[in-house]
Enzyme design. Structure first.
Site, PDB file in Angstrom:
ATOM      1  N   SER A  75       0.849  -1.203   0.000  1.00  0.00           N
ATOM      2  CA  SER A  75       0.000   0.000   0.000  1.00  0.00           C
ATOM      3  C   SER A  75       0.873   1.237   0.000  1.00  0.00           C
ATOM      4  O   SER A  75       1.909   1.286   0.684  1.00  0.00           O
ATOM      5  CB  SER A  75      -0.899   0.013   1.237  1.00  0.00           C
ATOM      6  OG  SER A  75      -1.561   1.261   1.363  1.00  0.00           O
ATOM      7  N   TYR A  79      -3.032  -1.101   9.962  1.00  0.00           N
ATOM      8  CA  TYR A  79      -2.981  -1.445   8.535  1.00  0.00           C
ATOM      9  C   TYR A  79      -1.656  -1.012   7.915  1.00  0.00           C
ATOM     10  O   TYR A  79      -1.000  -1.789   7.197  1.00  0.00           O
ATOM     11  CB  TYR A  79      -4.150  -0.778   7.820  1.00  0.00           C
ATOM     12  CG  TYR A  79      -4.156  -0.945   6.322  1.00  0.00           C
ATOM     13  CD1 TYR A  79      -4.662  -2.102   5.735  1.00  0.00           C
ATOM     14  CD2 TYR A  79      -3.663   0.060   5.484  1.00  0.00           C
ATOM     15  CE1 TYR A  79      -4.675  -2.261   4.348  1.00  0.00           C
ATOM     16  CE2 TYR A  79      -3.675  -0.088   4.107  1.00  0.00           C
ATOM     17  CZ  TYR A  79      -4.185  -1.246   3.548  1.00  0.00           C
ATOM     18  OH  TYR A  79      -4.190  -1.392   2.178  1.00  0.00           O
ATOM     19  N   ALA A  94       1.195  -0.362   9.376  1.00  0.00           N
ATOM     20  CA  ALA A  94       2.311  -1.136   9.926  1.00  0.00           C
ATOM     21  C   ALA A  94       2.427  -2.484   9.225  1.00  0.00           C
ATOM     22  O   ALA A  94       3.530  -2.941   8.888  1.00  0.00           O
ATOM     23  CB  ALA A  94       2.124  -1.339  11.427  1.00  0.00           C
TER      24      ALA A  94
END
Length: 248
Positions: free
Chosen positions: A138, A151, A153
């Site tokens: 991401s 998320y 991390a």
């Protein structure tokens, strides 16, 4: 013709990747927790005259289920030499409201699953002397994102795993790369928009993107198709941003 496994292939980016790999001539297996969605995508592929199978009910955070799914694919299509780790979950939670259960679940689905799937499939790649792994991370791992510390991390961990695994597997003929998508118009993004978590509409953010549009799942699929090709054999350990210029 090679066998490709796409996790989370029942919708959004995963669906686009599965369709693209199949159209490029690969036997494609769609692993997804949602059995109905997985079978629907496999049906789309077969309707186009390509080979596909669905392995629904696959919780990629469960090693036993991952191993069973890979065995099922191997029995029908033979050993997989292409793996796209796309499955994931998202969520918006204030940091102090994140408890251990939520934190662990977010890491299990978004990071530990990559480890499980790779360990299940890499032995076959080593035997073949050829393999391609693409991990969907991401762009938030570069920029950060408020209310998504768990998320972000996990996705940052995917990038680190990718780089390290690339160094280890390169001598075996296996490349490992990661694509961190940026602002792609998927059902997941639209759900975040409906919750008011984007800080504006999808159209608003598209206008702030250098190419002046939101990404499409097919944009990610196109990059993935290249990375799993023979032509990309000298590319490994790389973070290939597909984000319309939002992150450089």
């Amino acid at each position: 013709m090679r066998t490709a496994i796409v996790t989370g292939g029942g919708s959004g980016i995963g669906r686009a990747i599965a369709l693209r790999l199949a159209s490029d001539g690969h036997r494609t297996a769609i692993l997804d927790l949602d059995a109905e969605s997985a079978e629907r995508v496999a049906g789309e592929i077969r309707d186009k005259g390509h080979e596909a199978m669905a392995v629904g009910g696959t919780d990629v955070s469960d090693r036993a289920l991952v191993d069973a799914a890979v065995r099922t694919v191997r029995e029908k299509f033979g050993p997989a030499s292409i793996l796209v780790n796309n499955a994931g979950r998202t969520g918006f939670d204030k940091f102090l409201r994140i408890d251990d259960e939520l934190w662990n679940r977010m890491l299990a689905v978004n990071l530990t699953s990559v480890y499980y799937c790779a360990q299940a499939i890499v032995p076959d790649m080593i035997d073949a002397g050829w393999g391609r792994i693409v991990n969907i991370s991401s762009s938030s791992a570069h920029s950060g994102q408020q209310f998504m510390t768990h998320y972000v991390a996990a996705k940052a961990g995917v990038i680190g795993l990718t780089k390290s695994l690339a160094l280890e597997l390169g001598p075996r003929g296996i490349t490992v790369n990661t694509i961190p998508p940026g602002f792609v118009d998927t059902p997941m993004l639209r759900n975040s928009e409906s919750q008011g978590m984007l800080g504006g509409s999808v159209d608003h953010h598209a206008e702030l993107t250098p190419v002046r549009r939101a990404g499409k799942p097919e944009d990610i699929a196109a990059a993935c198709a290249f990375l799993v090709s023979e032509e990309a054999g000298y590319i490994t350990g790389q973070v290939i941003g597909v984000n319309g210029g939002r992150n450089t």
